[in-house]
Design a protein around this motif. Structure first.
Motif, PDB file in Angstrom:
ATOM      1  N   LEU A  58      67.733 -23.284 -99.581  1.00 22.52           N
ATOM      2  CA  LEU A  58      68.390 -24.240 -98.622  1.00 22.52           C
ATOM      3  C   LEU A  58      68.246 -25.753 -99.383  1.00 22.52           C
ATOM      4  CD1 LEU A  58      65.981 -23.628 -95.573  1.00 22.52           C
ATOM      5  CD2 LEU A  58      68.759 -23.304 -95.881  1.00 22.52           C
ATOM      6  N   HIS A  59      67.229 -25.975-100.402  1.00 19.86           N
ATOM      7  CA  HIS A  59      67.418 -27.315-100.942  1.00 19.86           C
ATOM      8  C   HIS A  59      68.628 -27.460-102.008  1.00 19.86           C
ATOM      9  CE1 HIS A  59      66.024 -30.747-103.669  1.00 19.86           C
ATOM     10  NE2 HIS A  59      66.186 -29.817-104.671  1.00 19.86           N
ATOM     11  N   ARG A  76      71.692 -27.891 -99.558  1.00 24.42           N
ATOM     12  CA  ARG A  76      71.489 -29.480 -98.813  1.00 24.42           C
ATOM     13  C   ARG A  76      72.012 -30.286 -99.908  1.00 24.42           C
ATOM     14  NH1 ARG A  76      65.831 -27.850 -96.479  1.00 24.42           N
ATOM     15  NH2 ARG A  76      66.440 -27.217 -94.329  1.00 24.42           N
ATOM     16  N   GLU A  77      71.670 -30.145-101.245  1.00 22.76           N
ATOM     17  CA  GLU A  77      72.072 -31.140-102.404  1.00 22.76           C
ATOM     18  C   GLU A  77      73.548 -31.408-102.141  1.00 22.76           C
ATOM     19  OE1 GLU A  77      70.374 -29.939-105.776  1.00 22.76           O
ATOM     20  OE2 GLU A  77      68.609 -31.460-105.774  1.00 22.76           O
ATOM     21  N   GLY A  80      74.751 -31.752 -97.877  1.00 21.21           N
ATOM     22  CA  GLY A  80      73.938 -32.809 -97.051  1.00 21.21           C
ATOM     23  C   GLY A  80      73.024 -32.178 -96.224  1.00 21.21           C
ATOM     24  N   GLU A  81      71.924 -33.029 -95.740  1.00 18.85           N
ATOM     25  CA  GLU A  81      70.597 -32.568 -95.253  1.00 18.85           C
ATOM     26  C   GLU A  81      70.938 -32.116 -93.728  1.00 18.85           C
ATOM     27  OE1 GLU A  81      67.462 -32.485 -96.047  1.00 18.85           O
ATOM     28  OE2 GLU A  81      67.887 -33.136 -98.240  1.00 18.85           O
ATOM     29  N   ALA A  86      72.915 -30.049 -92.812  1.00 15.82           N
ATOM     30  CA  ALA A  86      73.923 -28.884 -92.949  1.00 15.82           C
ATOM     31  C   ALA A  86      73.014 -27.580 -92.494  1.00 15.82           C
ATOM     32  CB  ALA A  86      74.437 -28.377 -94.468  1.00 15.82           C
ATOM     33  N   PHE A  87      71.670 -27.404 -92.736  1.00 15.34           N
ATOM     34  CA  PHE A  87      70.611 -26.759 -92.300  1.00 15.34           C
ATOM     35  C   PHE A  87      69.356 -27.562 -91.938  1.00 15.34           C
ATOM     36  CE2 PHE A  87      73.593 -24.407 -95.454  1.00 15.34           C
ATOM     37  CZ  PHE A  87      74.323 -23.485 -94.620  1.00 15.34           C
ATOM     38  N   PRO A  88      69.352 -28.061 -90.820  1.00 19.92           N
ATOM     39  CA  PRO A  88      68.298 -28.830 -90.535  1.00 19.92           C
ATOM     40  C   PRO A  88      66.855 -28.154 -90.186  1.00 19.92           C
ATOM     41  CG  PRO A  88      69.569 -28.627 -88.798  1.00 19.92           C
ATOM     42  CD  PRO A  88      70.247 -27.802 -89.665  1.00 19.92           C
TER      43      PRO A  88
END
Length: 236
Positions: free
Chosen positions: A56-57, A60-61, A64-65, A67-69
């Motif tokens: 996920l990290h 998200r990079e 964007g954050e 995208a998968f909160p």
């Protein structure tokens, strides 16, 4: 497969739900990377959550954050829930930490998608050889004429003697690199198929157990009668 059957399958089957899921690329990409590609049978919750956190990290990079909160464990528990059915959450013997494994339905969906990718190397020789070997085995093991069986065994013996003579003469027949690569790929494919078979067998037993429990809850006859009925249906 008719319209009504496919409509029900689309609504109820976990594999179809996975393919229709909003975050299907996330789920399938992660599960393929974690279970299918390395041929892993199961993973502990902590280990799998750490791997998903890392996955996920990186997403998200790029995306964007927002995208998968959700947290990794939230995703895992959601994917293992009854409304999803993509992971199986269970406790191994002598362990108080939950573990996860792919569900059989999820593996079917992931493997099907993996098969859509055009493979740069397609090895047909080993598959053709396997087909002919199986046909020869069937023909030999169903042959009821003793003379015919003896003739086939003598033919095999002569072939082995010829192979021994070639080796004694220093004429070693080695596989070509392409042939070797083909066999290795077939071994890998067979290993993945075996793991999928094991998952399916386990799922069949769980389904049978659930079916027996449901029947017993409303059964008025003897235990032997209910077991005869359930296993009789399974044999059909």
């Amino acid at each position: 497969m008719d319209y009504d059957y496919l409509t029900g399958l689309r609504s109820n089957h976990p594999a179809w739900r996975l393919l229709n899921a909003e975050h299907a690329p996330l789920v399938i990409g992660f599960l393929h990377r974690t279970f299918i590609r390395p041929n892993v049978r199961a993973s502990s919750e902590e280990e799998l959550a750490a791997q998903l956190d890392d996955y996920l990290h990186h997403l998200r990079e790029r995306l964007g954050e927002a995208a998968f909160p959700r947290q990794a464990k939230e995703y895992l528990n959601d994917w293992a829930g009854d409304t999803r059915g993509w992971l199986r959450r269970y406790y191994p013997p002598d362990s108080d930490e939950p573990h996860f494994d792919l569900s059989s339905a999820c593996e079917q969906a992931v493997q099907w998608l993996a098969g859509l990718d055009r493979r740069p190397f397609v090895g047909a020789e080993s598959r053709i050889r396997l087909v002919f070997d199986l046909l020869r085995e069937i023909a030999h093991e169903t042959e009821s004429d003793p003379a015919a069986r003896i003739a086939e065994l003598e033919r095999r013996r002569d072939a082995i003697d010829e192979a021994i003579a070639r080796v004694d003469a220093g004429r070693l027949m080695l596989m070509e690199p392409t042939q070797l690569r083909e066999r290795v790929l077939q071994i890998a494919d067979t290993a993945r198929a075996l793991l999928a078979d094991f998952r399916q067998v386990e799922q069949n037993f769980r389904d049978l157990d659930r079916q027996v429990r449901d029947r017993i809850a409303t059964w008025d006859g003897s235990k032997g009668e209910i077991l005869d009925e359930v296993f009789g249906e399974s044999d059909d």
